[in-house]
Scaffold this active site. Structure first.
Site, PDB file in Angstrom:
ATOM      1  N   ASN A  97       0.831  -1.206   0.000  1.00  0.00           N
ATOM      2  CA  ASN A  97       0.000   0.000   0.000  1.00  0.00           C
ATOM      3  C   ASN A  97       0.858   1.245   0.000  1.00  0.00           C
ATOM      4  O   ASN A  97       1.943   1.284   0.575  1.00  0.00           O
ATOM      5  CB  ASN A  97      -0.977  -0.021   1.189  1.00  0.00           C
ATOM      6  N   PHE A 101      -1.841   8.115   4.248  1.00  0.00           N
ATOM      7  CA  PHE A 101      -2.667   8.706   5.320  1.00  0.00           C
ATOM      8  C   PHE A 101      -3.935   9.378   4.785  1.00  0.00           C
ATOM      9  O   PHE A 101      -4.255  10.516   5.150  1.00  0.00           O
ATOM     10  CB  PHE A 101      -1.865   9.723   6.148  1.00  0.00           C
ATOM     11  N   SER A 159       5.267   5.105   8.767  1.00  0.00           N
ATOM     12  CA  SER A 159       4.673   4.860   7.450  1.00  0.00           C
ATOM     13  C   SER A 159       5.663   5.295   6.375  1.00  0.00           C
ATOM     14  O   SER A 159       6.258   6.361   6.468  1.00  0.00           O
ATOM     15  CB  SER A 159       3.382   5.668   7.292  1.00  0.00           C
ATOM     16  N   ASN A 161       4.870   6.132   3.447  1.00  0.00           N
ATOM     17  CA  ASN A 161       4.142   6.852   2.396  1.00  0.00           C
ATOM     18  C   ASN A 161       3.924   8.335   2.668  1.00  0.00           C
ATOM     19  O   ASN A 161       3.194   8.988   1.940  1.00  0.00           O
ATOM     20  CB  ASN A 161       2.809   6.152   2.145  1.00  0.00           C
ATOM     21  N   THR A 162       4.533   8.858   3.735  1.00  0.00           N
ATOM     22  CA  THR A 162       4.512  10.305   3.984  1.00  0.00           C
ATOM     23  C   THR A 162       5.962  10.772   3.958  1.00  0.00           C
ATOM     24  O   THR A 162       6.758  10.341   4.796  1.00  0.00           O
ATOM     25  CB  THR A 162       3.856  10.606   5.353  1.00  0.00           C
ATOM     26  N   LYS A 197       5.173   3.510  17.143  1.00  0.00           N
ATOM     27  CA  LYS A 197       5.183   2.440  16.127  1.00  0.00           C
ATOM     28  C   LYS A 197       6.371   2.636  15.198  1.00  0.00           C
ATOM     29  O   LYS A 197       6.533   3.713  14.617  1.00  0.00           O
ATOM     30  CB  LYS A 197       3.878   2.461  15.346  1.00  0.00           C
ATOM     31  N   ASN A 226       5.741  -1.538  11.397  1.00  0.00           N
ATOM     32  CA  ASN A 226       4.962  -1.084  10.244  1.00  0.00           C
ATOM     33  C   ASN A 226       5.368  -1.898   8.999  1.00  0.00           C
ATOM     34  O   ASN A 226       6.084  -2.891   9.111  1.00  0.00           O
ATOM     35  CB  ASN A 226       5.201   0.418  10.043  1.00  0.00           C
TER      36      ASN A 226
HETATM   37  C1  LIG Z   1      -3.699  -0.900   3.467  1.00  0.00           C
HETATM   38  C2  LIG Z   1      -2.880  -0.674   4.687  1.00  0.00           C
HETATM   39  C3  LIG Z   1      -2.929   0.556   5.327  1.00  0.00           C
HETATM   40  C4  LIG Z   1      -2.186   0.794   6.471  1.00  0.00           C
HETATM   41  N1  LIG Z   1      -2.278   2.006   7.094  1.00  0.00           N
HETATM   42  C5  LIG Z   1      -1.617   2.217   8.264  1.00  0.00           C
HETATM   43  C6  LIG Z   1      -1.764   3.443   8.964  1.00  0.00           C
HETATM   44  O1  LIG Z   1      -2.502   4.331   8.573  1.00  0.00           O
HETATM   45  N2  LIG Z   1      -1.041   3.602  10.109  1.00  0.00           N
HETATM   46  C7  LIG Z   1      -0.224   2.624  10.608  1.00  0.00           C
HETATM   47  O2  LIG Z   1       0.393   2.815  11.666  1.00  0.00           O
HETATM   48  N3  LIG Z   1      -0.071   1.443   9.956  1.00  0.00           N
HETATM   49  C8  LIG Z   1      -0.749   1.223   8.817  1.00  0.00           C
HETATM   50  N4  LIG Z   1      -0.619   0.017   8.157  1.00  0.00           N
HETATM   51  C9  LIG Z   1       0.328  -0.997   8.685  1.00  0.00           C
HETATM   52  C10 LIG Z   1      -0.340  -2.056   9.554  1.00  0.00           C
HETATM   53  O3  LIG Z   1      -0.909  -1.481  10.711  1.00  0.00           O
HETATM   54  C11 LIG Z   1       0.683  -3.141   9.973  1.00  0.00           C
HETATM   55  O4  LIG Z   1       1.676  -2.529  10.768  1.00  0.00           O
HETATM   56  C12 LIG Z   1       1.335  -3.828   8.793  1.00  0.00           C
HETATM   57  O5  LIG Z   1       0.414  -4.008   7.735  1.00  0.00           O
HETATM   58  C13 LIG Z   1       1.926  -5.186   9.164  1.00  0.00           C
HETATM   59  O6  LIG Z   1       0.931  -6.078   9.643  1.00  0.00           O
HETATM   60  P1  LIG Z   1       0.259  -7.195   8.678  1.00  0.00           P
HETATM   61  O7  LIG Z   1       1.391  -7.917   7.996  1.00  0.00           O
HETATM   62  O8  LIG Z   1      -0.520  -8.065   9.607  1.00  0.00           O
HETATM   63  O9  LIG Z   1      -0.591  -6.451   7.727  1.00  0.00           O
HETATM   64  C14 LIG Z   1      -1.355  -0.230   6.997  1.00  0.00           C
HETATM   65  C15 LIG Z   1      -1.304  -1.476   6.355  1.00  0.00           C
HETATM   66  C16 LIG Z   1      -2.051  -1.713   5.215  1.00  0.00           C
HETATM   67  C17 LIG Z   1      -1.975  -3.060   4.555  1.00  0.00           C
END
Ligand SMILES: Cc1cc2nc3c(=O)[nH]c(=O)nc-3n(C[C@H](O)[C@H](O)[C@H](O)COP(=O)(O)O)c2cc1C
Length: 337
Positions: A97, A101, A159, A161-162, A197, A226
């Site tokens: 992704n 934000f 993140s 992406n910022t 985080k 993350n």
């Molecule tokens: C589509 C998407 C959007 C995410 N947006 C955020 C976010 O806004 N803030 C954040 O701290 N982590 C965000 N994450 C990260 C997740 O909270 C997590 O840390 C990461 O996906 C690893 O866990 P997973 O492998 O179980 O997905 C996002 C992940 C995905 C897939």
């Protein structure tokens, strides 16, 4: 069959309409734990990014999660990056992704959270606006507005992406940021636990610095981790070359390695939430043995759906009992002993 972000929107719509049946949670005392004065019925939480705007926290709790985290929320609403920005890597059980934000802003989240019927533990994940000059003031605003409504607060500086966000994980900017945010927390009528985080893509020096700052600044926990900007050579899906953060199965190994390292660096003195690639009870158990007291997942839900939540909890309870642990707490960090 739908494009990934469309599917996500439809999912949220179905959840809000009450069309996703709730699930009986796994009620087993071996899964219960207490942190920061909060009683977690089970250790498995929903990770940030699924419910960016705090629209469905209680509905997600009703699917069997022990807690849920919404956000990241930025002070002002912002649209995020151009679409497409969310990709399934089905062959790799992964997701990429670069949402950036996208969210409705603090005021909208406050309105929703104030109106919720409190069914369990809900954390608020705070971000900064893309065009904000003073990052710390964005996190302070998040604390001031969501602090009274959330059970815990997360500073998200990880993140990918910022632009520039992850540079806030360096020692000097991190100390300043946590200092100002902690001060805002201490001014709340009822101060809430403050967590940080972190990214999986940190140098050894960054890792040691973060551990030291976490302990010296009195942070209440770290969320590890993350998404990663790395692309393991093992990825097979066509979308693997998309830019953004990779999550899901390929993140399990690196994020669990980092978790173990942060556990050792912090001497087990601070709560670690293990997240990254959890899709089974075995993987949940491995995170706990590596040092996690609590867990989160997101990407595995894309492939496993809601039944995954109870399955992971049930299997985790069985692994704990098999190895003679009477509680999660007894198993935390077991791999290091
Ligand atoms: C589509 C998407 C959007 C995410 N947006 C955020 C976010 O806004 N803030 C954040 O701290 N982590 C965000 N994450 C990260 C997740 O909270 C997590 O840390 C990461 O996906 C690893 O866990 P997973 O492998 O179980 O997905 C996002 C992940 C995905 C897939």
């Amino acid at each position: 069959m739908l494009p990934a972000e469309t599917a996500h929107g439809v999912t949220l719509g179905l959840l809000k309409a009450g069309l996703v049946p709730s699930q009986k949670p796994v009620q087993d005392p071996v899964l219960a734990s207490r942190h920061w004065g909060l009683d977690f019925p089970n250790p498995l939480g929903l990770a940030a990014g699924f419910d960016k705007n705090g629209e469905v926290p209680d509905i997600m709790l009703g699917l069997g999660f022990g807690f849920t985290e919404f956000g990241s929320v930025t002070p002002r609403p912002q649209p995020g990056n151009p679409k497409p920005r969310l990709f399934r890597l089905a062959q790799d059980r992964a997701v990429i992704n670069r949402m950036g934000f996208n969210n409705h802003g603090l005021d909208a989240a406050v309105g929703r959270l104030a109106a919720r019927e409190r069914k369990g533990i809900v954390g608020a994940n705070l971000g900064k606006n893309k065009d904000s000059e003073d990052a710390a003031s964005d996190y302070v605003k998040g604390v001031e507005k969501l602090g009274p409504l959330a059970d815990y607060l997360v500073i998200n500086v990880s993140s990918p992406n910022t632009p520039g966000l992850r540079a806030l994980q360096g020692r000097a900017p991190l100390e300043a940021l946590i200092g100002r945010t902690k001060e805002a927390v201490s001014k709340l009528l009822a101060p809430k636990p403050l967590l940080l985080k972190i990214a999986p893509d940190l140098t050894p020096e960054d890792r040691a610095d973060i551990a030291e700052v976490a302990l010296s600044s009195g942070l209440d926990g770290l969320i590890v981790s993350n998404t990663t900007i790395e692309r393991p050579a093992s990825l097979r899906s066509a979308e693997a070359t998309q830019g953004g953060g990779l999550s899901g199965e390929p993140l399990f190994e690196p994020s669990t390695r980092l978790l173990g390292e942060m556990y050792k660096l912090t001497g087990g003195k601070i709560v670690l939430i293990g997240v990254g690639g959890i899709g089974s009870g075995e993987q949940a158990y491995a995170k706990i043995r590596a040092g996690a007291s609590l867990l989160q997942l997101y990407s595995a839900l894309v492939y496993g759906g809601p039944p995954l939540i109870t399955r992971i909890n049930r299997d985790l309870a069985a692994f704990l009992k098999r190895d003679g642990f009477s509680s999660i707490a007894a198993a935390v960090g077991a791999d290091h002993r």
